[in-house]
Scaffold this motif. Structure first.
Motif, PDB file in Angstrom:
ATOM      1  N   ARG A 410      85.460  39.747  24.573  1.00 17.30           N
ATOM      2  CA  ARG A 410      84.717  40.876  23.999  1.00 17.30           C
ATOM      3  C   ARG A 410      84.765  40.874  22.474  1.00 17.30           C
ATOM      4  O   ARG A 410      84.981  41.889  21.828  1.00 17.30           O
ATOM      5  N   MET A 411      84.589  39.688  21.898  1.00 20.66           N
ATOM      6  CA  MET A 411      84.524  39.550  20.447  1.00 20.66           C
ATOM      7  C   MET A 411      83.166  38.999  20.052  1.00 20.66           C
ATOM      8  O   MET A 411      82.457  38.400  20.855  1.00 20.66           O
ATOM      9  N   THR A 412      82.809  39.192  18.797  1.00 20.88           N
ATOM     10  CA  THR A 412      81.533  38.703  18.275  1.00 20.88           C
ATOM     11  C   THR A 412      81.775  37.918  16.990  1.00 20.88           C
ATOM     12  O   THR A 412      82.910  37.800  16.514  1.00 20.88           O
ATOM     13  N   VAL A 413      80.689  37.403  16.419  1.00 19.67           N
ATOM     14  CA  VAL A 413      80.752  36.604  15.199  1.00 19.67           C
ATOM     15  C   VAL A 413      79.898  37.254  14.125  1.00 19.67           C
ATOM     16  O   VAL A 413      78.820  37.803  14.420  1.00 19.67           O
ATOM     17  N   ASP A 414      80.345  37.182  12.881  1.00 22.10           N
ATOM     18  CA  ASP A 414      79.563  37.653  11.743  1.00 22.10           C
ATOM     19  C   ASP A 414      78.450  36.632  11.481  1.00 22.10           C
ATOM     20  O   ASP A 414      78.634  35.671  10.728  1.00 22.10           O
ATOM     21  N   ALA A 415      77.292  36.820  12.129  1.00 23.45           N
ATOM     22  CA  ALA A 415      76.191  35.856  12.041  1.00 23.45           C
ATOM     23  C   ALA A 415      75.654  35.741  10.619  1.00 23.45           C
ATOM     24  O   ALA A 415      75.282  34.647  10.168  1.00 23.45           O
ATOM     25  N   GLU A 416      75.605  36.853   9.879  1.00 25.16           N
ATOM     26  CA  GLU A 416      75.100  36.812   8.511  1.00 25.16           C
ATOM     27  C   GLU A 416      76.022  35.990   7.620  1.00 25.16           C
ATOM     28  O   GLU A 416      75.592  35.247   6.741  1.00 25.16           O
ATOM     29  N   GLY A 417      77.333  36.145   7.835  1.00 24.23           N
ATOM     30  CA  GLY A 417      78.283  35.342   7.076  1.00 24.23           C
ATOM     31  C   GLY A 417      78.141  33.862   7.374  1.00 24.23           C
ATOM     32  O   GLY A 417      78.286  33.010   6.489  1.00 24.23           O
ATOM     33  N   PHE A 418      77.852  33.552   8.642  1.00 18.87           N
ATOM     34  CA  PHE A 418      77.613  32.155   9.032  1.00 18.87           C
ATOM     35  C   PHE A 418      76.403  31.596   8.288  1.00 18.87           C
ATOM     36  O   PHE A 418      76.430  30.490   7.742  1.00 18.87           O
ATOM     37  N   LYS A 419      75.318  32.377   8.257  1.00 19.08           N
ATOM     38  CA  LYS A 419      74.091  31.926   7.574  1.00 19.08           C
ATOM     39  C   LYS A 419      74.343  31.723   6.092  1.00 19.08           C
ATOM     40  O   LYS A 419      73.822  30.777   5.483  1.00 19.08           O
TER      41      LYS A 419
END
Length: 884
Positions: A410-419
């Motif tokens: 139940r965790m997510t990723v900072d997609a904007e930080g990845f980009k």
């Protein structure tokens, strides 16, 4: 129980009996729609038929279309394995009418098939219609006898289909199956419609309008039909389950995965087995259709699918690659319906094994890093984008694989930080690349690549495709539009055009837009690594960035290039066989009309060696063996016997091209690393002929050859010359060598006799001019002008005359064709006081020449004024008469 194969066949047979052409599935890589990443519906291959751009010799069709939804707008990847009906790969059964029948027959055929052919109970079926489609509502009541409460009007766009913002469109009508009240969910249109009880099994699209603008819609002159039935869904219904993964086909793959991993098909690893079964199908069919794993475009999506399945194989406890072991199980179930699986089975297995081997090397390290990075994150926490990017950049984890690994926690990723991290890396790479010396002149193409991405190359599988123009360059600058008469470079998002590399010349052909704009492509180059640039002149109309265009490679030229390229591989193998393992490629040119092949070899090839090599290559051509392509690790490929091309740069994975008869049980006649285009079978080369073998540099020989039509033309011209020679000689072709040899010997004999006669005449006092032998200043002197005597005979004649004199000086001039050749000879006893070089220079000056040289006893010179020959001899005599 009817199997998936039974159901597919029954569907196609039913429509064949009702006048439909059964059309083979189109490839998963769309050739006629640049907006699609993959074929995702049965109508894709008929898009241009529906719009009127293309016409076919049938008005009714039926297909079983392979589809993939794993990228772009239709991306079901993350749900696969966790739900009953999400797939990356699925089959869509469909029937189509191109202006032939419409709603009445479409509904009648559909109802007949599901209730009579498939035997589904009518009381478990209900249908939907577009809210305003009274005609369809009435037809369902009339044909199927359905009551109003089982014909559901849907007002939303879910029941109105359109091809795009403009173009053909029309209302839909869907057939649903009721699995029963023990399954949660409500009928379509209800608040509980997303449940699993009522499942859509067939969608009928009634294309009756054309959307001209956002506000204008008109009737089509010939309404058409486009339907889609999910094979997995209808198979589940017919096999008594609401879960697609319990149908016979997927159960066979699930059990194969369970056996290979040593785990139970159900239980803790049930989701993993479902993921593996689904992704095995998607990966295998994509590879069979020419997609290979990469870090761009379709290859990137394939890699994501493969690695997601491989991670789930890892979760079952497997420590060795397992996906490739499941390919035979897939081929056994689907190979008959899709023979491309059988043809590509070796390539699929090798690609899966290579990818999983490489992935497993980094998986443990990547998961360890992920574990460390999330150790202190609470449930529902967010992983830093920089960390996710490090996983991608260092360990090859796609972002969605990291997201999938975190999903269970139940965790997510900072997609904007990845980009943001990705953007920084690209900026750094651009600066490094732009400053690398000579490459800086290509900075514009690196910028184009950074903005629009790599070009998807489709040319291994097709010579025609549709694409979207993403960049135009004119005079070294990016422009938005190109007009007629302008010379430009055009980049598309995908192309069948091969860009010049590996010695193979780039493709030519045509790029055309529906509005009349047309680019005559004169060459294709690869820039910035993987951007295919089409060079040419706009022949008519105009072309702009964003235009949808049709690309067509010059077929005859491509076929000739393929033949010559494949012939270089066979030639290389033949040379190494006949001359030795020291032979390696030092360069090549593959052109449509010839090939040039440079190899290391210390001496000229003998005629017998050339004939033997040529015979070997032609024997392999006649063998007509398949040309196979494999994907391998470069080092492993070389260790397995593959030859690497001279000067070629290779990435982590390479295409290995094998052709010819088997040398060993597991190796063909020729095995080379090569990214070029090749023939399907060696027999397609036609014929091979070596036309030249010369020295290029120390230890390097250049071989030139032709194949196919070019070889036939070369042989025909040689035959014409031979026949003409035989005719001139008035002899049979087979007797020409002996006749020519006899004539040459006869000429040599006559030349000897003529030379002897001239010498006898010159030394015997015949028709030469000047005194025979006279005293000049106490020295015996002999001089002659000898018209027509070959200059090469003057020295030997002067030696003879010197012997006759015993002591003296000889001066001889031969005249012919507007020039004079002069030789002066002095006997050995006179050289201390008479120098032949000095005398010959005096004579040369009189002949209009200058210089001259030799030894004191023999010198030669010449001049352009043969009419002054006598004057030249007099000048020599006067010089000899001068006191010493």
């Amino acid at each position: 129980m009817q199997t998936v194969n039974d159901i597919r066949k029954a569907f196609l047979d039913f429509f064949a009996r009702h006048g439909h052409r059964v059309v083979a599935s189109s490839p998963l890589v769309p050739r006629n729609d640049p907006t699609l990443l993959f074929t995702n519906a049965g109508m894709v291959q008929f898009k241009n038929v529906f719009t009127g751009i293309e016409r076919r010799d049938y008005a009714r069709a039926a297909t079983a279309q392979k589809c993939v939804r794993a990228g772009g707008k239709h991306n079901d990847l993350e749900n696969v394995g966790y739900t009953a009906r999400h797939h990356t790969f699925f089959e869509m059964l469909g029937n189509f009418s191109f202006g032939d029948y419409f709603k009445d027959l479409a509904i009648e055929l559909a109802w007949t098939l599901v209730t009579k052919e498939f035997g589904l109970p009518a009381d478990r079926l209900l249908v939907t219609v577009y809210a305003e489609d009274d005609v369809a509502h009435a037809l369902w009541k009339k044909i199927a006898g359905l009551p109003d409460d089982r014909i559901v009007r849907i007002a939303s766009s879910d029941n109105f289909w359109s091809m795009g913002e403009t173009g053909p469109c029309g209302p839909c009508s869907e057939i649903f199956y009721d699995h029963g009240p023990h399954i949660p969910g409500g009928p379509p249109g209800s608040a509980d419609a997303d449940g699993d009880r009522f499942i859509e099994i067939w969608n009928l699209v009634f294309m009756q309008y054309e959307q001209v603008t956002a506000d204008k819609r008109i009737d089509l002159p010939k309404p058409s039909i486009d339907t889609g039935m999910g094979l997995e869904r209808v198979a589940a219904v017919m096999q008594g389950t609401h879960d697609n993964y319990r149908i016979d086909l997927l159960q066979a793959l699930i059990h194969a995965a369970a056996e290979a991993t040593g785990t139970e098909p159900e239980g803790p690893h049930a989701v993993s087995h479902r993921v593996i079964a689904d992704h095995l199908r998607a990966s295998s069919f994509l590879i069979a259709d020419g997609v290979l794993p990469s870090n761009e475009g379709r290859g990137y999506v394939l890699r994501r699918i493969m690695r997601r399945a491989m991670r789930h194989a890892h979760l079952t406890g497997c420590e060795e690659p397992v996906m490739w072991k499941l390919v035979p199980a897939l081929t056994a179930k689907m190979g008959q319906a899709y023979p491309e699986l059988v043809r590509a089975e070796a390539l699929i297995s090798e690609t899966l094994k290579l990818e999983e081997t490489r992935f497993r090397r980094t998986l443990d390290r990547g998961l360890k890093l992920l574990e460390e990075a999330t150790a202190e994150l609470p449930a529902g926490g967010v992983l830093a984008g920089e960390t996710a990017f490090k996983l991608y950049d260092t360990y090859g984890f796609p972002l969605d694989l990291t997201e999938d690994a975190l999903k269970a926690r139940r965790m997510t990723v900072d997609a904007e930080g990845f980009k943001a991290a990705m953007a920084r890396q690209r900026a750094d790479a651009r600066r490094a690349w732009a400053g690398s010396g000579e490459a800086a002149t290509e900075a514009l193409w690196y910028q184009v690549r950074d903005e629009v991405g790599a070009t998807e190359f489709l040319g291994y599988e097709t010579e025609e495709a549709e694409a979207k123009i993403v960049a135009i360059v004119r005079d070294g600058a990016s422009v938005q539009r190109a007009e007629a008469g302008e010379t430009v470079a055009v980049v598309c998002n995908q192309t069948p055009f091969y860009g010049e590399s590996g010695g193979q010349m780039g493709d030519c052909g045509v790029i055309a837009a529906p509005g009349g704009g047309r680019l005559l492509v004169s060459d294709t180059h690869k820039k910035a690594g993987d951007v295919h640039v089409h060079m040419g002149i706009v022949d008519s109309g105009n072309l702009g960035v964003g235009d949808d265009v049709a690309l067509r490679v010059d077929h005859d030229r491509r076929a000739a290039l393929r033949a010559h390229h494949s012939a270089t591989h066979l030639l290389h193998a033949a040379l190494r066989t006949r001359l030795g393992e020291h032979v390696t490629q030092k360069g090549s040119l593959v052109a449509p009309d010839r090939l040039r092949f440079d190899v290391s070899h210390p001496k000229p090839m003998s005629p017998d060696e050339i004939a033997a090599v040529e015979a070997d290559v032609n024997a392999e051509i006649r063998g007509n063996n398949d040309v196979a392509t494999h994907l391998m690790d470069p080092e492993a490929a070389v260790l397995a016997g593959a030859m690497a091309l001279f000067g070629e740069k290779y990435g982590d994975e390479v295409r290995v091209v094998s052709m010819g008869s088997p040398r060993t049980a597991d190796q063909a006649y020729s095995v080379e690393l090569c990214g070029g285009t090749h023939v399907r079978r060696t027999g397609d080369i036609g014929m091979f002929k070596i036309i030249g073998e010369t020295a290029l540099a120390a230890g390097v020989r250049r071989i030139e050859a032709v194949t196919g039509a070019a070889a036939l033309a070369f042989v025909a011209e040689e035959e014409r010359c031979l026949k003409s020679t035989a005719q001139i000689l008035n002899t049979a072709i087979t007797d020409v060598p002996d006749r020519v040899a006899a004539l040459i010997e006869e000429r040599r004999r006559l030349e000897r006799e003529l030379s002897e006669a001239r010498r006898a005449l010159a030394t015997g006092g015949g028709s030469g001019t000047g005194a025979e032998i006279r005293q000049v200043n106490g020295i015996r002197f002999s001089s002659r002008v000898l018209p027509g005597l070959p200059a090469k005979e003057l020295k030997s004649l002067a030696d003879d005359l010197k012997k006759q004199l015993g002591s003296g000086v000889v001066a001889l001039i031969a005249t012919a064709e507007g020039k004079a050749s002069l030789v002066v000879g002095v006997t050995e006893d006179l050289t201390p006081k008479v120098n032949a070089v000095a005398l010959v220079r005096i004579g040369a000056a009189a002949l209009g020449g200058a210089g001259g040289g030799g030894r004191p006893d023999m010198a030669q010179a010449g001049g352009p004024e043969p009419e002054k020959a006598s004057a030249a001899l007099e000048a020599i005599e006067q010089a000899l008469a001068q006191p010493a």
